[in-house]
Design a protein around this motif. Structure first.
Motif, PDB file in Angstrom:
ATOM      1  N   SER A   1       0.291  -1.098   0.730  1.00 48.47           N
ATOM      2  CA  SER A   1      -0.324  -0.115   0.319  1.00 48.47           C
ATOM      3  C   SER A   1       0.825   1.417  -0.208  1.00 48.47           C
ATOM      4  CB  SER A   1      -0.933   0.117   1.172  1.00 48.47           C
ATOM      5  OG  SER A   1      -1.630  -1.107   1.831  1.00 48.47           O
ATOM      6  N   ARG A   2       0.756   2.364  -0.900  1.00 47.77           N
ATOM      7  CA  ARG A   2       0.843   3.509  -0.274  1.00 47.77           C
ATOM      8  C   ARG A   2       0.001   4.767   0.303  1.00 47.77           C
ATOM      9  NH1 ARG A   2       1.341   4.364  -5.230  1.00 47.77           N
ATOM     10  NH2 ARG A   2       3.245   3.849  -6.003  1.00 47.77           N
ATOM     11  N   VAL A   3       0.316   4.826   1.712  1.00 46.87           N
ATOM     12  CA  VAL A   3      -0.246   5.784   1.681  1.00 46.87           C
ATOM     13  C   VAL A   3      -0.146   7.138   1.593  1.00 46.87           C
ATOM     14  CG1 VAL A   3      -0.927   6.632   4.470  1.00 46.87           C
ATOM     15  CG2 VAL A   3      -0.252   4.578   3.648  1.00 46.87           C
ATOM     16  N   VAL A   4      -0.893   8.565   1.657  1.00 47.91           N
ATOM     17  CA  VAL A   4      -0.667   9.037   1.190  1.00 47.91           C
ATOM     18  C   VAL A   4      -1.277  10.408   1.429  1.00 47.91           C
ATOM     19  CG1 VAL A   4      -0.938  10.184  -1.201  1.00 47.91           C
ATOM     20  CG2 VAL A   4      -0.456   8.442  -1.636  1.00 47.91           C
ATOM     21  N   LEU A   5      -0.884  11.653   2.061  1.00 45.33           N
ATOM     22  CA  LEU A   5      -1.381  12.449   3.012  1.00 45.33           C
ATOM     23  C   LEU A   5      -1.350  13.658   2.146  1.00 45.33           C
ATOM     24  CD1 LEU A   5      -0.539   9.845   5.117  1.00 45.33           C
ATOM     25  CD2 LEU A   5      -0.485  11.624   6.816  1.00 45.33           C
ATOM     26  N   PRO A   6      -2.438  15.130   1.976  1.00 45.43           N
ATOM     27  CA  PRO A   6      -2.138  16.255   1.990  1.00 45.43           C
ATOM     28  C   PRO A   6      -1.671  16.549   2.142  1.00 45.43           C
ATOM     29  CG  PRO A   6      -4.712  16.150   2.477  1.00 45.43           C
ATOM     30  CD  PRO A   6      -3.645  14.576   2.988  1.00 45.43           C
ATOM     31  N   THR A   7      -0.554  18.071   1.970  1.00 45.36           N
ATOM     32  CA  THR A   7       0.052  18.840   2.967  1.00 45.36           C
ATOM     33  C   THR A   7      -0.195  20.510   2.588  1.00 45.36           C
ATOM     34  OG1 THR A   7       2.229  18.549   1.741  1.00 45.36           O
ATOM     35  CG2 THR A   7       1.807  17.056   3.079  1.00 45.36           C
ATOM     36  N   THR A   8       0.629  21.481   3.112  1.00 46.36           N
ATOM     37  CA  THR A   8      -0.044  22.877   2.039  1.00 46.36           C
ATOM     38  C   THR A   8       1.252  22.680   0.712  1.00 46.36           C
ATOM     39  OG1 THR A   8       2.015  23.828   4.324  1.00 46.36           O
ATOM     40  CG2 THR A   8      -0.521  23.666   4.546  1.00 46.36           C
TER      41      THR A   8
END
Length: 250
Positions: free
Chosen positions: A112-119
């Motif tokens: 799995s690739r966990v993707v988090l949004p950032t500024t």
């Protein structure tokens, strides 16, 4: 407590082993984090050495938690505002969404690739689950045989057309344009059995697949492009076309 791997072994876990987390800036096996069932790994902007530190603006101080459970793992999203995406790098654009404040969302992918949004964009890290097990010794019940839902001839031209339609998604693992009938015809013509294939013939095979073989219901959707996209989505969702079938193409 999670521990890091000092050995030089491959990061892929064997059956019944731990879940392995690969940080974004991993430089090798020593940076991998191993988690046994019952252990927790927190991740976020203000983590200590025992957690996964993601020093990016826009990521919560305590962004979430990873926890192994048997042969899968769960993801908790502690953010009040951001949805996290978990992508399957081995799938054709397959992913799931973990909404804000969701607790212990099960993740079914082996990798799995966990993707988090950032500024400043997106930050991701990988999680490797134990290899999935399959029942190879299930007893065969007596009685009428169960018919095969998708009886496809892998040597037929219509299957080559289907593989050519699915090829970009299988290779790119993302949402890419579906080939046109003209592009499919050009892709298949180097094959001895398809030297005279035309765009009209490709359209015929697409209609045959949608109406008769896979019964997607896409023949009444209107535009030909939407019909082809529905056919590709259906074939990839149920693994009718897989990576090994790309070897059939020139």
């Amino acid at each position: 407590m999670p521990h890091r791997n000092p050995s030089g072994r491959t990061p892929l876990p064997s059956p019944h082993s731990t879940v392995i987390v690969e940080p974004p800036a991993s430089r090798g096996p020593a940076d991998l984090i191993h988690l046994a069932e019952g252990e927790l790994l927190t991740f976020g902007r203000d983590m200590t050495s025992s957690g996964l530190h993601l020093p990016e603006p826009g990521i919560s101080r305590l962004a979430g938690v990873i926890s192994p459970v048997d042969s899968y793992w769960t993801l908790t999203n502690h953010s009040r505002h951001h949805t996290y995406a978990v992508e399957n790098p081995e799938g054709a654009g397959e992913y799931l969404k973990v909404p804000p404040l969701r607790l212990r969302c099960p993740v079914p992918f082996e990798i799995s690739r966990v993707v988090l949004p950032t500024t400043g964009g997106l930050v991701s890290f990988r999680v490797y689950a134990p290899e999935h097990g399959f029942d190879a010794d299930i007893d065969t019940l007596t009685g009428n045989l169960t018919p095969v839902p998708f009886a496809l001839d892998r040597t037929a031209k219509y299957f080559l057309v289907l593989v050519a339609l699915c090829e970009p998604r299988l290779k790119d693992r993302s949402y890419v344009a579906i080939p046109t009938a003209e592009q499919v015809a050009l892709r298949l013509r180097p094959l001895p059995s398809c030297q005279d294939i035309t765009p009209s013939a490709v359209h015929y095979h697409i209609k045959y697949l949608a109406d008769t073989k896979l019964r997607t219901g896409a023949s009444a959707t209107g535009a030909q492009g939407r019909k082809q996209e529905a056919l590709v989505d259906f074939a990839l969702r149920f693994n009718v076309v897989r990576e090994e079938h790309l070897g059939l193409l020139p």
